[in-house]
Enzyme design. Structure first.
Site, mmCIF file in Angstrom:
data_model
loop_
_atom_site.group_PDB
_atom_site.id
_atom_site.type_symbol
_atom_site.label_atom_id
_atom_site.label_comp_id
_atom_site.label_asym_id
_atom_site.label_seq_id
_atom_site.Cartn_x
_atom_site.Cartn_y
_atom_site.Cartn_z
ATOM 1 N N ASP A 111 0.852 -1.183 0.000
ATOM 2 C CA ASP A 111 0.000 0.000 0.000
ATOM 3 C C ASP A 111 0.888 1.233 0.000
ATOM 4 O O ASP A 111 1.953 1.229 0.631
ATOM 5 C CB ASP A 111 -0.914 0.027 1.232
ATOM 6 C CG ASP A 111 -1.921 1.157 1.157
ATOM 7 O OD1 ASP A 111 -2.892 1.044 0.387
ATOM 8 O OD2 ASP A 111 -1.719 2.172 1.849
ATOM 9 N N MET A 115 5.390 9.864 -3.817
ATOM 10 C CA MET A 115 4.929 8.818 -2.918
ATOM 11 C C MET A 115 5.420 9.234 -1.537
ATOM 12 O O MET A 115 6.604 9.488 -1.344
ATOM 13 C CB MET A 115 5.520 7.464 -3.337
ATOM 14 C CG MET A 115 5.093 6.314 -2.449
ATOM 15 S SD MET A 115 5.450 4.674 -3.171
ATOM 16 C CE MET A 115 7.237 4.687 -3.283
ATOM 17 N N ASP A 150 -2.714 -0.350 6.263
ATOM 18 C CA ASP A 150 -3.594 -0.696 5.149
ATOM 19 C C ASP A 150 -3.066 -1.895 4.368
ATOM 20 O O ASP A 150 -3.845 -2.705 3.854
ATOM 21 C CB ASP A 150 -3.800 0.513 4.242
ATOM 22 C CG ASP A 150 -4.604 1.618 4.936
ATOM 23 O OD1 ASP A 150 -5.055 1.408 6.087
ATOM 24 O OD2 ASP A 150 -4.768 2.693 4.343
ATOM 25 N N HIS A 164 -5.352 4.591 6.570
ATOM 26 C CA HIS A 164 -4.576 5.376 5.609
ATOM 27 C C HIS A 164 -3.126 5.539 6.053
ATOM 28 O O HIS A 164 -2.436 6.452 5.608
ATOM 29 C CB HIS A 164 -5.224 6.727 5.303
ATOM 30 C CG HIS A 164 -6.482 6.586 4.517
ATOM 31 N ND1 HIS A 164 -6.499 6.154 3.212
ATOM 32 C CD2 HIS A 164 -7.771 6.788 4.861
ATOM 33 C CE1 HIS A 164 -7.748 6.113 2.785
ATOM 34 N NE2 HIS A 164 -8.533 6.481 3.763
#
Length: 184
Positions: A11, A24, A164, A159
Site C-alpha cells: 500500500d 509517494m 492498510d 490510511h
C-alpha cells in the site's frame, strides 16, 4: 525449475495522482498470511508540488516528510532488498493491492527510477478484480466495505501505508483460504 509465488500486500500514500509529478509519501508492505513480516518507509518528497486533499489522506505533512522522510533512492533500495530476501532465491514476488493500479504505478515508477528494476516485474494482482472473478460480483460490488463485510479482518483501514497493507493482506488471505490456496 518453477518459482514459488510469494504474495506481498503493498500500500502507498501519495501527495497527488501520478508519480513523478507528485511524490509517494509512504510505502508499506507485508507478506500475505504473515503480516508481521513487514516493511515501512516514509519518503522525502521529490519536490514541493502536492495536492492538499491527497496529502491529507495519509496524515503526513510536507514538513514532516522533508525533515524525517528517507531519501527515495535509499528507501527503494531497502524495499527491493527486503522483497528479494523475503521471497528467497526460489520465490517469485507477487505484488498484491486493493486497487492495485494506483499503488503499483507509484511503486513501479519509484523502483525503476531509483533502483533500475522492479522485483515484482511488470504486473500486480488486484484484489478487487480477483474478488470479482471469484464471486461473480459486479465491479460496483467490489468496494472494500463489501469485502470487509464478507471477510471481516482484525486490521483497521487507517490510511497508514503499513496498516492498510496488513488490512488488505488479511482480506486477500481470506479469499485464498476460501479456495484452499493459502500457503504460510
Amino acid at each position: 525449475m518453477s518459482l514459488e509465488e510469494t504474495y506481498f500486500s503493498v500500500d502507498v500514500e501519495a501527495n497527488g495522482p501520478i508519480p513523478g509529478e507528485y511524490s509517494m509519501t509512504a510505502v508499506g508492505a507485508c507478506l500475505v498470511g504473515k503480516p508481521e513480516e513487514s516493511f515501512y518507509a516514509e519518503l522525502k518528497p521529490l519536490h514541493d508540488r502536492f495536492e492538499p486533499r491527497a496529502l491529507a489522506v495519509g496524515g503526513l505533512s510536507m514538513e514532516h516528510l522533508r525533515e524525517k522522510g528517507e531519501e527515495p533512492a535509499a528507501a527503494m533500495e531497502r524495499f527491493s532488498a527486503w522483497v528479494r530476501k523475503t521471497a528467497g532465491p526460489r520465490g517469485r514476488p507477487v505484488f498484491v493491492a486493493f486497487n492495485a493500479t494506483f499503488d503499483w504505478m507509484f511503486v513501479h515508477w519509484y523502483l525503476v527510477k531509483f533502483t533500475g528494476s522492479n522485483p515484482f516485474g511488470i504486473s500486480g494482482l488486484d484484489i478487487k478484480a480477483y474478488y470479482m472473478g471469484l464471486s461473480g460480483a459486479s465491479w460496483g460490488g467490489t468496494r472494500k466495505t463489501d469485502l470487509r463485510r464478507r471477510f471481516p479482518v482484525p486490521f483497521p483501514h487507517t490510511h497508514h501505508a503499513l496498516d492498510d497493507a496488513r488490512e488488505q493482506a488479511a482480506i486477500f488471505a481470506r479469499l485464498l483460504e476460501e479456495q484452499g490456496k493459502l500457503k504460510t
